[in-house]
Design a protein around this motif. Structure first.
Motif, mmCIF file in Angstrom:
data_model
loop_
_atom_site.group_PDB
_atom_site.id
_atom_site.type_symbol
_atom_site.label_atom_id
_atom_site.label_comp_id
_atom_site.label_asym_id
_atom_site.label_seq_id
_atom_site.Cartn_x
_atom_site.Cartn_y
_atom_site.Cartn_z
ATOM 1 N N LEU A 1 45.140 24.117 45.637
ATOM 2 C CA LEU A 1 44.436 23.137 46.313
ATOM 3 C C LEU A 1 44.013 22.883 45.217
ATOM 4 O O LEU A 1 43.878 23.012 43.782
ATOM 5 N N ASP A 2 42.957 21.355 44.503
ATOM 6 C CA ASP A 2 42.242 20.152 43.569
ATOM 7 C C ASP A 2 40.945 20.797 43.161
ATOM 8 O O ASP A 2 40.137 21.043 44.252
ATOM 9 N N PRO A 3 40.914 21.506 42.255
ATOM 10 C CA PRO A 3 38.933 21.627 41.541
ATOM 11 C C PRO A 3 38.738 20.566 42.193
ATOM 12 O O PRO A 3 37.230 20.380 42.005
ATOM 13 N N LYS A 4 38.909 19.877 41.794
ATOM 14 C CA LYS A 4 37.728 18.546 41.570
ATOM 15 C C LYS A 4 37.595 17.150 44.132
ATOM 16 O O LYS A 4 37.013 16.956 43.822
ATOM 17 N N GLN A 5 38.349 18.535 44.507
ATOM 18 C CA GLN A 5 38.345 18.211 45.789
ATOM 19 C C GLN A 5 37.558 19.239 46.466
ATOM 20 O O GLN A 5 37.261 20.359 46.157
ATOM 21 N N LYS A 6 36.300 18.736 47.432
ATOM 22 C CA LYS A 6 35.588 19.551 47.759
ATOM 23 C C LYS A 6 36.359 20.483 49.042
ATOM 24 O O LYS A 6 37.032 20.134 49.973
ATOM 25 N N LEU B 1 32.974 23.687 45.142
ATOM 26 C CA LEU B 1 32.701 24.648 46.558
ATOM 27 C C LEU B 1 31.545 24.924 46.951
ATOM 28 O O LEU B 1 30.731 24.416 46.555
ATOM 29 N N ARG B 2 32.225 25.491 48.137
ATOM 30 C CA ARG B 2 31.082 26.163 49.132
ATOM 31 C C ARG B 2 31.253 27.376 49.193
ATOM 32 O O ARG B 2 32.475 27.656 50.749
ATOM 33 N N MET B 3 30.846 28.184 49.618
ATOM 34 C CA MET B 3 31.736 30.025 50.321
ATOM 35 C C MET B 3 30.536 30.011 50.940
ATOM 36 O O MET B 3 29.658 30.706 50.603
ATOM 37 N N LEU B 4 31.174 30.492 52.181
ATOM 38 C CA LEU B 4 30.123 30.391 53.193
ATOM 39 C C LEU B 4 30.485 31.403 54.225
ATOM 40 O O LEU B 4 31.483 32.431 53.528
ATOM 41 N N THR B 5 29.573 32.657 54.534
ATOM 42 C CA THR B 5 29.429 33.401 55.444
ATOM 43 C C THR B 5 29.728 32.683 56.913
ATOM 44 O O THR B 5 28.885 31.967 57.766
ATOM 45 N N PRO B 6 30.183 33.759 58.307
ATOM 46 C CA PRO B 6 29.727 33.534 60.007
ATOM 47 C C PRO B 6 27.851 33.403 59.901
ATOM 48 O O PRO B 6 27.465 32.212 60.317
ATOM 49 N N ARG B 7 27.623 33.998 58.611
ATOM 50 C CA ARG B 7 25.694 33.409 59.169
ATOM 51 C C ARG B 7 25.599 31.821 58.550
ATOM 52 O O ARG B 7 24.529 31.555 59.077
ATOM 53 N N THR B 8 25.743 31.611 57.648
ATOM 54 C CA THR B 8 25.602 30.257 57.201
ATOM 55 C C THR B 8 26.829 29.305 56.942
ATOM 56 O O THR B 8 26.922 28.512 56.737
ATOM 57 N N ASN C 1 31.865 17.543 55.383
ATOM 58 C CA ASN C 1 32.201 17.459 54.599
ATOM 59 C C ASN C 1 33.439 17.510 53.795
ATOM 60 O O ASN C 1 33.608 17.499 52.004
ATOM 61 N N CYS C 2 34.303 18.823 53.887
ATOM 62 C CA CYS C 2 34.796 19.521 52.552
ATOM 63 C C CYS C 2 36.718 18.556 53.191
ATOM 64 O O CYS C 2 36.507 18.180 53.916
ATOM 65 N N ASP C 3 37.125 18.912 51.930
ATOM 66 C CA ASP C 3 38.754 17.570 52.233
ATOM 67 C C ASP C 3 39.595 19.369 52.788
ATOM 68 O O ASP C 3 40.301 18.941 53.139
ATOM 69 N N ASN C 4 38.907 21.039 52.259
ATOM 70 C CA ASN C 4 40.099 21.535 52.452
ATOM 71 C C ASN C 4 38.778 22.762 53.125
ATOM 72 O O ASN C 4 38.176 22.820 52.095
#
Length: 287
Positions: A195-200, A222-229, A237-240
């Motif tokens: 994964l490229d840190p510059k990519q979403k 980065l977006r750290m999500l859980t099932p609630r969020t 919006n993410c690339d990976n």
């Protein structure tokens, strides 16, 4: 009898337009593949996708599958578009307010006589044509919220997840790998996973450990999500997309073909999602 199979549609998301892509601009696109039926009627199909499982060191240790419901190609864009518009519009507070010429303080006295002054006639200094006057057709508090069916919203999320399957990887549980918060170690882990840190990138975990959250929060992509969020905007919006094995089991159970319907746990989860969004909005307003 030979039949022609329709070409698969594709979902793309950008800041300027939700589902419009231009040939002159090179934007990351998520291809949307569906299992088409020979019958002319529209039906919801289950798309089976195989995704690799990587170890914390970045080595491939196996494979798993995502068996999620997908909308037909003819209606996929419409379903996802309606869901994302609903999410964005329901976040609007609707508290914008202006004063009309009848609500502005002052202006009760006629500023000068009607005639024999050589000036334009004027009855109040609070006219919308004067500085400090009222506002013509200005915004007033209103409710922007719109309704969407639970099944339709769930189908939109599962369709978006299916479209991102080719950019999805599964990483074994790595919560205990970070003994202390360190952003450099997390960036090195991203590179090991390809994964490229510059990519979403969006991570979906059943629970985000504290050290993982502290190690990744300074990485703006980065977006750290859980099932609630989990929400549709971050998926598009993410690339990976990075999942854990437990998150894969959750997605197959929640958005898969074997999902039986709403339960009390689902209703509680949706209430928590609404409460979480309101808490985030209140926090932003306080700042």
């Amino acid at each position: 009898m030979a039949t022609s199979t329709p070409t698969p549609a594709s979902l793309s998301f950008s800041s300027s337009s939700l589902f419009l892509s231009s040939s002159s601009t090179k934007l990351p696109r998520l291809s949307l593949s569906f299992k088409t039926s020979l019958k002319p009627n529209l039906c919801i199909a289950s798309q089976l996708s195989t995704v690799p499982i990587l170890s914390f060191a970045g080595e491939k240790i196996g494979e798993t599958y995502l068996d999620l419901k997908s909308a037909p190609p003819e209606t996929a864009r419409a379903v996802v578009h309606r869901a994302i518009i609903t999410d964005q519009q329901n976040k609007r507070r609707g508290t914008a307010s202006t004063l009309t010429r009848g609500e502005v303080r002052g202006g009760g006295k006629k500023p000068y006589p009607q005639k024999k002054t050589g000036r334009a006639r004027r009855g109040s200094m609070r006219s919308p044509l004067r500085p400090g006057g009222g506002v013509i057709f200005g915004p007033k508090p209103r409710d922007w919220s719109i309704k969407i069916n639970k099944k339709e919203k769930r189908l939109a999320i599962s369709t978006a997840l299916s479209s991102a399957a080719q950019n999805t990887i599964v990483v074994e549980e790595f919560g205990d790998k970070f003994e202390k918060p360190k952003t450099k170690d997390f960036i090195e882990a991203l590179k090991r996973w390809g994964l490229d840190p510059k990519q979403k990138s969006m991570f979906l975990m059943m629970e985000v450990p504290e050290n993982v959250n502290l190690s990744s929060r300074n990485i703006g992509t980065l977006r750290m999500l859980t099932p609630r969020t989990l929400n549709l905007f971050d998926i598009l919006n993410c690339d990976n997309l990075v999942l854990t094995p437990d998150a894969v089991d959750y997605l197959n159970g929640r958005y898969g073909e074997d999902y039986e319907g709403d339960t009390e746990d689902d209703d509680d989860e949706e209430e928590e999602e609404g409460g979480g969004e309101e808490a985030d909005e209140n926090a932003d307003a306080a700042q």
